[in-house]
Design a protein around this motif. Structure first.
Motif, PDB file in Angstrom:
ATOM      1  N   ARG A  47     -11.135   4.251  -9.292  1.00 28.49           N
ATOM      2  CA  ARG A  47     -10.996   3.640  -8.032  1.00 28.49           C
ATOM      3  C   ARG A  47     -11.621   2.056  -8.062  1.00 28.49           C
ATOM      4  O   ARG A  47     -12.603   1.962  -8.813  1.00 28.49           O
ATOM      5  CB  ARG A  47     -11.524   4.467  -6.863  1.00 28.49           C
ATOM      6  N   GLY A  66       0.918   5.306   0.332  1.00 27.47           N
ATOM      7  CA  GLY A  66       0.282   6.616   0.802  1.00 27.47           C
ATOM      8  C   GLY A  66       0.750   7.645   0.126  1.00 27.47           C
ATOM      9  O   GLY A  66       1.729   7.591  -0.599  1.00 27.47           O
ATOM     10  N   LEU A  80      -3.150   4.699  -2.367  1.00 18.85           N
ATOM     11  CA  LEU A  80      -4.032   5.606  -1.404  1.00 18.85           C
ATOM     12  C   LEU A  80      -4.087   6.751  -1.904  1.00 18.85           C
ATOM     13  O   LEU A  80      -3.474   7.685  -1.227  1.00 18.85           O
ATOM     14  CB  LEU A  80      -3.761   5.293   0.015  1.00 18.85           C
ATOM     15  N   HIS A  85      -7.760   8.118  -0.207  1.00 15.78           N
ATOM     16  CA  HIS A  85      -6.994   8.135   1.182  1.00 15.78           C
ATOM     17  C   HIS A  85      -7.593   8.026   2.291  1.00 15.78           C
ATOM     18  O   HIS A  85      -8.792   8.623   2.174  1.00 15.78           O
ATOM     19  CB  HIS A  85      -6.068   9.568   1.026  1.00 15.78           C
ATOM     20  N   LEU A 131     -14.184   2.380   1.029  1.00 18.53           N
ATOM     21  CA  LEU A 131     -12.725   1.832   1.134  1.00 18.53           C
ATOM     22  C   LEU A 131     -12.745   0.530   1.469  1.00 18.53           C
ATOM     23  O   LEU A 131     -11.834  -0.274   0.917  1.00 18.53           O
ATOM     24  CB  LEU A 131     -12.006   2.733   2.341  1.00 18.53           C
ATOM     25  N   MET A 159       0.943  -1.260   0.007  1.00 14.93           N
ATOM     26  CA  MET A 159      -0.017   0.148  -0.148  1.00 14.93           C
ATOM     27  C   MET A 159       1.064   1.069   0.117  1.00 14.93           C
ATOM     28  O   MET A 159       1.852   1.307   0.693  1.00 14.93           O
ATOM     29  CB  MET A 159      -0.887  -0.043   1.210  1.00 14.93           C
ATOM     30  N   THR A 172      -7.539   3.663  -4.669  1.00 15.15           N
ATOM     31  CA  THR A 172      -8.578   3.947  -3.873  1.00 15.15           C
ATOM     32  C   THR A 172      -8.392   5.323  -3.129  1.00 15.15           C
ATOM     33  O   THR A 172      -7.590   5.920  -3.266  1.00 15.15           O
ATOM     34  CB  THR A 172      -8.897   2.637  -2.841  1.00 15.15           C
ATOM     35  N   LEU A 212      -7.439   3.418   8.533  1.00 13.22           N
ATOM     36  CA  LEU A 212      -6.760   2.468   7.512  1.00 13.22           C
ATOM     37  C   LEU A 212      -6.672   0.973   8.229  1.00 13.22           C
ATOM     38  O   LEU A 212      -7.150  -0.046   7.642  1.00 13.22           O
ATOM     39  CB  LEU A 212      -5.211   2.680   7.074  1.00 13.22           C
TER      40      LEU A 212
END
Ligand code: URA
Length: 198
Positions: free
Chosen positions: A149, A44, A130, A166, A186, A42, A164, A66
């Motif tokens: 997304r 960010g 993210l 954040h 999410l 993942m 997707t 998250l």
């Protein structure tokens, strides 16, 4: 991270990173953490205030969202690798408060140096971006979140990705109903990521 693993060595190198000026005002480099290899990675945007102090990604309010979303999607944080597109906290002082400032293209590009090396070591089946900054770091393009997304994205050399929201965008929602809907979105995207990564 195991001692002397390639990731530990890379994190040690990144600790002294001066590739862009962001290191000057940050407490430390916040490198990625987690399993390597891992089927899901993942990405960010950049560490926030708490991550900057702790030296670990996603440990503040966005990290709590998250973690909850990962749990609801049936994913265990311990089995994935989590990092950021930019490894230093970019901020502006407002009185005594350090307020997040979005990294610019040049900072994102310079930090891609580390992200590329993390990807080589982690060898993820799927990279989940993210938010828009991570997607831009990974694709070099500005993607439309609402359109892209949750779908499998082809990144490069057959590398699969997915975009997707954040988690901090959920924190910024004006009311509880909107927050709940965005959170459910999410979770649905993360459950799909888990399916794709097998
Ligand atoms: N937001 C991010 O994008 N990354 C973090 O590590 C924390 C907040």
């Amino acid at each position: 991270m195991k001692t002397n693993s390639p990731l530990t060595q890379l994190a040690a190198e990144a600790a002294g990173c001066e590739r862009c000026p962001l290191y000057k005002d940050a407490t430390q480099t916040v490198f990625g953490e987690g399993l390597a290899p891992a089927s899901i990675m993942m990405v960010g945007e950049q560490p926030g205030d708490q991550e900057d102090r702790a030296g670990r990604p996603f440990v503040g309010p966005a990290g709590q969202i998250l973690d909850r979303a990962l749990g609801d999607a049936g994913l265990d944080r311990e089995t994935i690798y989590i990092t950021n597109a930019v490894k230093h906290f970019k901020h502006e002082m407002h009185g005594k408060r350090r307020l997040h400032k979005r990294p610019n293209q040049d900072e994102i590009k310079k930090c891609r140096w580390w992200l590329d090396k993390e990807i080589v070591i982690v060898r993820p089946k799927l990279i989940v971006a993210l938010g828009a900054t991570a997607a831009q770091a990974l694709t070099g393009r500005k993607l439309t979140l609402t359109r892209e997304r949750g779908k499998a994205l082809s990144l490069w050399d057959g590398q699969q990705g997915m975009l997707t929201v954040h988690p901090s965008s959920i924190l910024r929602m004006p009311d509880e109903t909107a927050r709940q809907e965005a959170f459910a979105g999410l979770v649905a995207d993360l459950a799909r990521a888990s399916e794709i990564a097998g």
